[in-house]
Design a protein around this motif. Structure first.
Motif, PDB file in Angstrom:
ATOM      1  N   CYS A 171       2.903   2.554   3.041  1.00  0.00           N
ATOM      2  CA  CYS A 171       2.604   1.546   3.962  1.00  0.00           C
ATOM      3  C   CYS A 171       3.802   1.204   4.897  1.00  0.00           C
ATOM      4  O   CYS A 171       4.914   1.067   4.177  1.00  0.00           O
ATOM      5  CB  CYS A 171       2.414   0.281   3.472  1.00  0.00           C
ATOM      6  SG  CYS A 171       1.556  -1.046   4.571  1.00  0.00           S
TER       7      CYS A 171
ATOM      8  N   GLY B  28      -2.643  -1.872   3.125  1.00  0.00           N
ATOM      9  CA  GLY B  28      -3.437  -0.835   2.975  1.00  0.00           C
ATOM     10  C   GLY B  28      -2.649   0.558   3.169  1.00  0.00           C
ATOM     11  O   GLY B  28      -1.657   0.755   3.685  1.00  0.00           O
ATOM     12  N   ASN B  29      -3.367   1.529   2.426  1.00  0.00           N
ATOM     13  CA  ASN B  29      -2.690   2.801   2.450  1.00  0.00           C
ATOM     14  C   ASN B  29      -2.412   3.351   3.784  1.00  0.00           C
ATOM     15  O   ASN B  29      -3.407   3.494   4.295  1.00  0.00           O
ATOM     16  CB  ASN B  29      -3.261   3.850   1.370  1.00  0.00           C
ATOM     17  CG  ASN B  29      -3.173   3.330   0.043  1.00  0.00           C
ATOM     18  OD1 ASN B  29      -2.485   2.475  -0.344  1.00  0.00           O
ATOM     19  ND2 ASN B  29      -4.015   4.153  -0.971  1.00  0.00           N
TER      20      ASN B  29
ATOM     21  N   ALA C 234      -4.214  -4.529   8.587  1.00  0.00           N
ATOM     22  CA  ALA C 234      -5.286  -4.735   7.326  1.00  0.00           C
ATOM     23  C   ALA C 234      -6.340  -3.497   7.337  1.00  0.00           C
ATOM     24  O   ALA C 234      -7.214  -3.436   8.115  1.00  0.00           O
ATOM     25  CB  ALA C 234      -5.581  -5.845   7.225  1.00  0.00           C
ATOM     26  N   GLY C 235      -6.099  -2.706   6.469  1.00  0.00           N
ATOM     27  CA  GLY C 235      -7.051  -1.623   6.396  1.00  0.00           C
ATOM     28  C   GLY C 235      -6.334  -0.346   6.323  1.00  0.00           C
ATOM     29  O   GLY C 235      -5.365  -0.196   6.718  1.00  0.00           O
ATOM     30  N   TYR C 236      -7.194   0.603   5.820  1.00  0.00           N
ATOM     31  CA  TYR C 236      -6.628   2.116   5.293  1.00  0.00           C
ATOM     32  C   TYR C 236      -6.406   2.575   6.678  1.00  0.00           C
ATOM     33  O   TYR C 236      -7.143   2.699   7.596  1.00  0.00           O
ATOM     34  CB  TYR C 236      -7.680   2.758   4.564  1.00  0.00           C
ATOM     35  CG  TYR C 236      -7.412   4.357   4.282  1.00  0.00           C
ATOM     36  CD1 TYR C 236      -6.388   4.767   3.609  1.00  0.00           C
ATOM     37  CD2 TYR C 236      -8.324   5.313   4.918  1.00  0.00           C
ATOM     38  CE1 TYR C 236      -6.122   6.321   3.487  1.00  0.00           C
ATOM     39  CE2 TYR C 236      -8.084   6.817   5.098  1.00  0.00           C
ATOM     40  CZ  TYR C 236      -7.033   7.007   4.163  1.00  0.00           C
ATOM     41  OH  TYR C 236      -6.612   8.355   4.198  1.00  0.00           O
TER      42      TYR C 236
ATOM     43  N   GLY D 220       0.942  -1.228   0.168  1.00  0.00           N
ATOM     44  CA  GLY D 220       0.053  -0.175   0.137  1.00  0.00           C
ATOM     45  C   GLY D 220       0.936   1.324   0.073  1.00  0.00           C
ATOM     46  O   GLY D 220       2.041   1.348   0.412  1.00  0.00           O
TER      47      GLY D 220
ATOM     48  N   ALA E 294      -1.282   2.222   6.408  1.00  0.00           N
ATOM     49  CA  ALA E 294      -1.204   1.238   7.572  1.00  0.00           C
ATOM     50  C   ALA E 294       0.262   1.177   8.277  1.00  0.00           C
ATOM     51  O   ALA E 294       1.294   0.968   7.441  1.00  0.00           O
ATOM     52  CB  ALA E 294      -1.666  -0.281   7.030  1.00  0.00           C
TER      53      ALA E 294
ATOM     54  N   GLN F  31     -10.496  -0.150   8.461  1.00  0.00           N
ATOM     55  CA  GLN F  31      -9.929   1.337   8.422  1.00  0.00           C
ATOM     56  C   GLN F  31      -9.913   2.104   9.784  1.00  0.00           C
ATOM     57  O   GLN F  31     -10.845   2.039  10.675  1.00  0.00           O
ATOM     58  CB  GLN F  31     -11.153   2.075   7.492  1.00  0.00           C
ATOM     59  CG  GLN F  31     -10.806   3.398   7.375  1.00  0.00           C
ATOM     60  CD  GLN F  31     -11.791   4.219   6.657  1.00  0.00           C
ATOM     61  OE1 GLN F  31     -12.192   3.588   5.569  1.00  0.00           O
ATOM     62  NE2 GLN F  31     -12.056   5.584   6.881  1.00  0.00           N
TER      63      GLN F  31
END
Length: 199
Positions: A97, A111-112, A127-129, A94, A114, A146
């Protein structure tokens, strides 16, 4: 004596002496590499500072660009694991990341943004924005969703499961408390330092 290398781009694999089976595609990709083997660098300055770190994969501009001796890392995305120097066994997928990670090992972030602030924390899963985005030195945490655990900084052994609705934030509010479990949107968002909670 180097063999079976592929270099495409200005200064790609420029300093390589005995490193073998490396792939460098992009401006200054793997340009400092000397003896390391089995690295793949695709993107502007990807793995640019790497000298002896082996078995790394960097795909994206400036991914793993500060890595020197860290091995077995995977970075996919612009600036992914950009600050990593000697840490090993990290996976970052990401944009930005695990951007600030230096020596924290055995982390996985997808995830961006993270684990973007993580520096030395180890054994984290995000795991998740922006999951676990504020964690710096906390270890053995799990962030799913998120903004999950978005305020956690130094605490460890916590589990945050639940994404943000844009108003209440993701699961968990503990910043320094350990061994907490927060499940659900905004769960435990008012707890700052408590430990051993299940919410």
């Amino acid at each position: 004596t180097a063999s079976d290398n592929v270099a495409v781009g200005h200064s790609a694999l420029k300093l390589n002496t005995t490193g073998a089976t490396n792939v460098a595609v992009g401006y200054e990709a793997l340009d400092a590499n000397t003896t390391a083997t089995n690295n793949t660098a695709v993107g502007n300055q990807a793995l640019g500072a790497n000298t002896t770190g082996a078995e790394n994969v960097a795909v994206g501009a400036l991914s793993l660009d500060a890595n020197t001796t860290g091995a077995n890392n995977v970075a996919v995305g612009r600036n992914a694991l950009s600050g990593n120097t000697t840490a090993a066994n990290n996976t970052a997928i990401g944009d930005s990341c695990m951007f600030l990670n230096t020596t924290g090992a055995n982390n996985t972030a997808v995830g961006n943004g993270a684990l973007i602030a993580n520096t030395t924390g180890a054994g984290n899963f995000a795991a998740g924005y922006r999951a676990g985005t504020a964690t710096t030195t906390g270890s053995s945490n799990t962030f799913v969703g998120q903004d999950a655990g978005v305020t956690n900084t130094t605490s460890g052994f916590n589990t945050y499961v639940g994404g943000s609705d844009g108003v209440t934030g993701g699961a968990g509010g503990s910043t320094t408390g350990e061994k907490n479990t927060f499940i659900g949107n905004g769960a435990g968002s008012q707890i700052t330092s408590g430990a051993d909670n299940t919410i």
